[in-house]
Write an enzyme that holds these catalytic residues in place. Structure first.
Site, PDB file in Angstrom:
ATOM      1  N   ASP A 379      38.484  39.037  30.433  1.00  0.00           N
ATOM      2  CA  ASP A 379      39.695  38.458  29.837  1.00  0.00           C
ATOM      3  C   ASP A 379      40.690  39.550  29.448  1.00  0.00           C
ATOM      4  OD1 ASP A 379      41.360  36.476  28.924  1.00  0.00           O
ATOM      5  OD2 ASP A 379      40.397  36.325  26.963  1.00  0.00           O
ATOM      6  N   TRP A 384      47.443  42.511  29.194  1.00  0.00           N
ATOM      7  CA  TRP A 384      47.532  43.962  29.428  1.00  0.00           C
ATOM      8  C   TRP A 384      48.823  44.305  30.156  1.00  0.00           C
ATOM      9  CZ3 TRP A 384      47.928  46.940  33.822  1.00  0.00           C
ATOM     10  CH2 TRP A 384      47.628  48.301  33.715  1.00  0.00           C
ATOM     11  N   HIS A 396      46.042  41.820  37.022  1.00  0.00           N
ATOM     12  CA  HIS A 396      44.862  41.456  37.818  1.00  0.00           C
ATOM     13  C   HIS A 396      44.540  42.537  38.839  1.00  0.00           C
ATOM     14  CE1 HIS A 396      44.749  37.556  35.938  1.00  0.00           C
ATOM     15  NE2 HIS A 396      46.028  37.371  36.225  1.00  0.00           N
ATOM     16  N   LEU A 488      21.185  45.622  42.744  1.00  0.00           N
ATOM     17  CA  LEU A 488      21.893  44.718  41.845  1.00  0.00           C
ATOM     18  C   LEU A 488      22.283  43.425  42.557  1.00  0.00           C
ATOM     19  CD1 LEU A 488      23.525  44.186  39.155  1.00  0.00           C
ATOM     20  CD2 LEU A 488      25.461  45.276  40.337  1.00  0.00           C
TER      21      LEU A 488
END
Length: 605
Positions: A379, A384, A396, A488
C-alpha cells in the site's frame, strides 16, 4: 502425451455419406518439396499415433489442420522416444534431450534436416508460435522415461498438466487465424478437469498394454481405496476389487469430461470440437465399463455405430460453423525466431538474487521461529507519487522495484512462501490510466523482469474477468514455466477479492456435493480448503501492510485467520528487503497461541 479419443480415421470416413467424403487438407503447397513431404509425414504420424486427435483436427478449419498435424506429430515423436522399451532409461532420456536441443537450433536456423522438426519449425515461423512454452511438457516427457508412480491425485494431476502447453499452441493458431478459441477463463477448473478426464480415460483404455510393461499409472490414493485391487491388477487378475476400482474410475472420468459450461460463449466451431471430444471419451468409457475381465487382455473400443452417431453430425455442424467464419491465412515466414530460455526450470541457469546495494545481509532466524508464509499488502504507491508531485501511475512503477526487493529478501532469508497483493477487485474503481499502468507493469515484468532466472515458482491468484487476455496468458505461462522450481513460491494476487474467492469455493464445493463426490453431512474445513484455487497454499503466518493503514482489505480471509498482523508507516516504494527482514524478526519474537493459553493466561488470543 497420453490423450486420445481412440477412433480411427477409417471409421470416421466410413461414417460419412459418399458425397461428403473429402481427403484431408493437403499440406502447404510451397516451392520446397521437402517441406510438403514433411507435412505429409506429420499428417500420417498423427493419423496413426493419435487417430482420435486426427479425427478432431478434421473438425477444425482446413487452414489450421497442417500446423496441428505438425504439433501433434512432434508430441508423438517425443512420446515414442520416451517409451522405447528396447533402450535403457539413460539412452531414452538422452534421445529426448537430443531431439529437443536440436529443435532449439532448428528454430534459430529456420529449418531442419529432420522432417517432423522441419514442419514444426515452419509452423512456428508462419504462425508466430512461441515454442518455448512447450518446455514444461518436454520436462514431463523426460520424467515419463522413468516408471511413473503417484502418491495421490494431486501428483497425478500435476502430470496431466503437461498436456496444457500443447493445447495452448492450438489456441494460439485459432487466434492467429482470426477465429479465437475463446476459452472461458473463469472456468479454468473445468478445463483442468476435462484434461484430467481425458488422461484417465486413456489410462483405463490402455490398462492391458501398460500392465504388460509393469506400469500402473493411477494414484496410490485411488488404489488404496480398494484393498487388493493393485495386487490383482499387477497379476492380471480380474477380481471384485478390480471391478469396483474400474467402475469407480470410469464414473469419475465421465464426470470430469462432462463440462457443459466449458464451451458456453465459445465459437460454435470450437465448441463442436470440444463437445465431440467429450462425446467420444464418454463412449470410450462405456466400452471400458462393458469390457469386464477382457479389459486386462486388450483395449476396448466403442462400436462403429456409436462412433458414426457422434462423428457424422459433428462434421456437419463444424463445417457449417467454419463456413460462416472468415479466416486469415498464415503470415509470411519470419527469417528466424528468437528462442527464450530453453527450459522452464533449468537449474544450471538459475542464479542467486543480487546483493543489497549496501551489502546488508539477512538476520539469522531460528527455524522454529521462521514464518512459512508471509503475505504483503503493498500500500501507498499513489500517495508516494502525490507527495513528490508526480502522477499516481509513477508510484506504481516505482513500487515494482520494492516488489523485486521482497523476492530477493525472501530468497536470501529462506522464506518458503511470499504472497503479494498487487491488484484487488475493488481497484477497478480507480482512474483508467492508473489501472493500465499497474497491469502493464505486471505483464512487462512477467516477460522480461529480473526474477525470471531466480529459483522462484510463480503463481497467480485472482479472477480473469476484465483482465487483458495477454496478461492472463502471461500469468498462466509463467506458472507452467516455473512449476518445477523448488525455492520460493511467489503468489501474486491480481484481480483478487477474498469474499469472491470464498464464494466461488463454496460454489465449487456445492457442485462437488451435487455430483456425489462429497457427503454434505460430512463436510469439514479440509473439504473446503481442497476446493480453494490453490489448495496447497499454507495458512499465512505473517500479514504485513505498508502505507500507515491498519486493515486487511479483503485479502486472503481464509488463510489469514490466525495470521500475526504487522503494520508499518512507510509507503511501498520506500521499502526494501531489509524491511521484510525486520517484519520477520518481529514475527519471531511473538508468542502464537492459536486460541490456546500460555504463561498462565486464559481466553482467546
Amino acid at each position: 502425451m497420453r490423450i486420445t479419443t481412440h477412433s480411427t480415421t477409417a471409421d470416421f470416413d466410413a461414417a460419412l455419406p459418399a458425397q461428403r467424403r473429402r481427403p484431408a487438407r493437403r499440406p502447404p503447397t510451397g516451392e520446397d518439396p521437402l517441406l510438403r513431404a514433411a507435412y505429409r509425414l506429420c499428417l500420417r504420424t498423427t493419423q496413426v499415433h493419435d487417430p482420435g486427435i486426427f479425427a478432431l483436427i478434421q473438425l477444425m478449419p482446413a487452414v489450421l489442420r497442417p500446423p496441428c498435424w505438425a504439433l501433434w506429430a512432434a508430441a508423438s515423436v517425443l512420446d515414442d522416444l520416451a517409451d522405447q522399451r528396447d533402450a535403457q532409461q539413460a539412452e531414452r532420456e538422452a534421445r529426448v534431450q537430443a531431439w529437443t536441443q536440436a529443435l532449439q537450433c532448428d528454430l534459430a536456423a529456420g529449418t531442419s534436416t529432420d522432417p517432423v522438426r522441419r514442419a514444426l519449425v515452419d509452423t512456428a515461423l508462419r504462425w508466430h508460435l512461441d515454442l518455448s512454452s512447450l518446455q514444461g511438457a518436454v520436462t514431463s516427457t523426460l520424467d515419463d522415461v522413468n516408471d511413473r508412480r503417484f502418491a495421490d491425485w494431486a501428483e497425478w494431476r500435476a502430470w496431466c498438466e503437461a498436456l496444457v502447453p500443447w493445447v495452448d499452441q492450438v489456441r494460439h493458431l485459432f487466434e492467429q487465424a482470426g477465429a479465437p478459441m475463446t476459452l472461458r477463463l473463469d472456468r479454468q477448473q473445468d478445463y483442468k478437469r476435462f484434461i484430467d478426464g481425458a488422461q484417465l480415460t486413456d489410462i483405463l483404455t490402455d490398462l492391458s498394454a501398460d500392465l504388460t510393461q509393469g506400469l500402473l499409472l493411477l494414484p496410490q490414493e485411488a488404489l488404496d481405496a480398494f484393498p487388493g485391487a493393485e495386487d490383482d491388477l499387477r497379476q492380471g487378475s480380474w477380481s471384485p476389487a478390480t471391478a469396483a476400482l474400474v467402475r469407480e474410475l470410469t464414473g469419475l472420468a465421465r464426470r470430469w469430461v462432462t463440462r457443459p459450461a466449458m464451451t458456453r460463449g465459445m465459437h460454435p466451431g470450437a465448441a463442436t470440437v470440444l463437445d465431440t471430444a467429450a462425446c467420444l471419451m464418454r463412449a470410450q468409457l462405456d466400452a471400458v465399463d462393458a469390457a469386464g475381465h477382457t479389459l486386462l487382455q486388450r483395449a476396448p473400443r466403442p462400436s462403429l455405430v456409436t462412433r458414426t452417431r457422434i462423428l457424422v453430425p459433428a462434421r456437419l455442424r463444424s463445417g457449417l460453423a467454419w463456413s460462416l467464419t472468415p479466416f486469415t491465412a498464415a503470415g509470411p515466414r519470419q527469417p528466424a525466431v528468437t528462442v527464450r530460455e530453453p527450459s522452464p526450470a533449468d537449474d544450471a541457469n538459475l542464479r542467486p538474487p543480487p546483493a543489497h546495494l549496501d551489502g546488508a545481509r539477512p538476520p539469522r532466524i531460528a527455524a522454529d521461529r521462521m514464518p512459512a508464509h508471509v503475505a504483503v499488502i503493498m500500500d501507498g504507491n499513489g500517495r508516494w507519487a502525490e507527495q513528490r508531485g508526480l502522477p499516481r501511475p509513477e508510484g506504481h512503477r516505482a513500487g515494482n522495484a520494492a516488489a523485486h526487493e521482497m523476492v530477493y529478501g525472501a530468497l536470501e532469508i529462506g522464506l518458503r512462501h511470499l504472497t503479494l497483493y498487487a491488484f484487488s477487485t475493488e481497484n477497478w474503481k480507480r482512474d483508467t490510466e492508473e489501472i493500465t499502468t499497474i497491469l502493464e507493469a505486471i505483464r512487462r515484468d512477467l516477460d522480461e523482469g529480473p526474477i525470471r532466472n531466480l529459483d522462484v515458482r510463480q503463481r497467480w491468484l485472482g479472477h480473469p474477468d476484465k483482465l487483458p487476455a495477454e496478461l492472463v496468458q502471461a500469468l498462466l505461462r509463467e506458472e507452467r514455466r516455473t512449476r518445477n522450481r523448488t525455492g520460493l513460491t511467489l503468489t501474486v494476487c491480481i484481480n483478487y477479492g477474498g469474499r469472491d474467492e470464498i464464494t466461488r469455493t463454496a460454489a465449487a464445493l456445492a457442485q462437488a456435493t451435487r455430483a456425489g463426490a462429497i457427503d454434505p453431512h460430512l463436510i469439514g474445513e479440509d473439504d473446503f480448503a481442497r476446493h480453494l484455487p490453490h489448495p496447497d497454499m499454507p495458512d499465512v503466518d505473517l500479514l504485513w501492510r505498508t502505507g500507515n493503514e491498519q486493515r486487511t482489505s479483503n485479502f486472503l480471509p481464509w488463510h489469514t485467520t490466525y495470521a500475526e498482523l504487522y503494520f508499518t508507516p512507510d509507503h511501498w516504494p520506500d521499502v526494501d528487503r531489509r524491511d521484510l527482514w525486520q517484519a520477520i524478526t518481529e514475527y519471531s519474537r511473538r508468542q502464537r497461541r492459536h486460541g490456546g493459553a500460555t504463561h498462565g493466561m486464559r481466553g482467546r488470543s
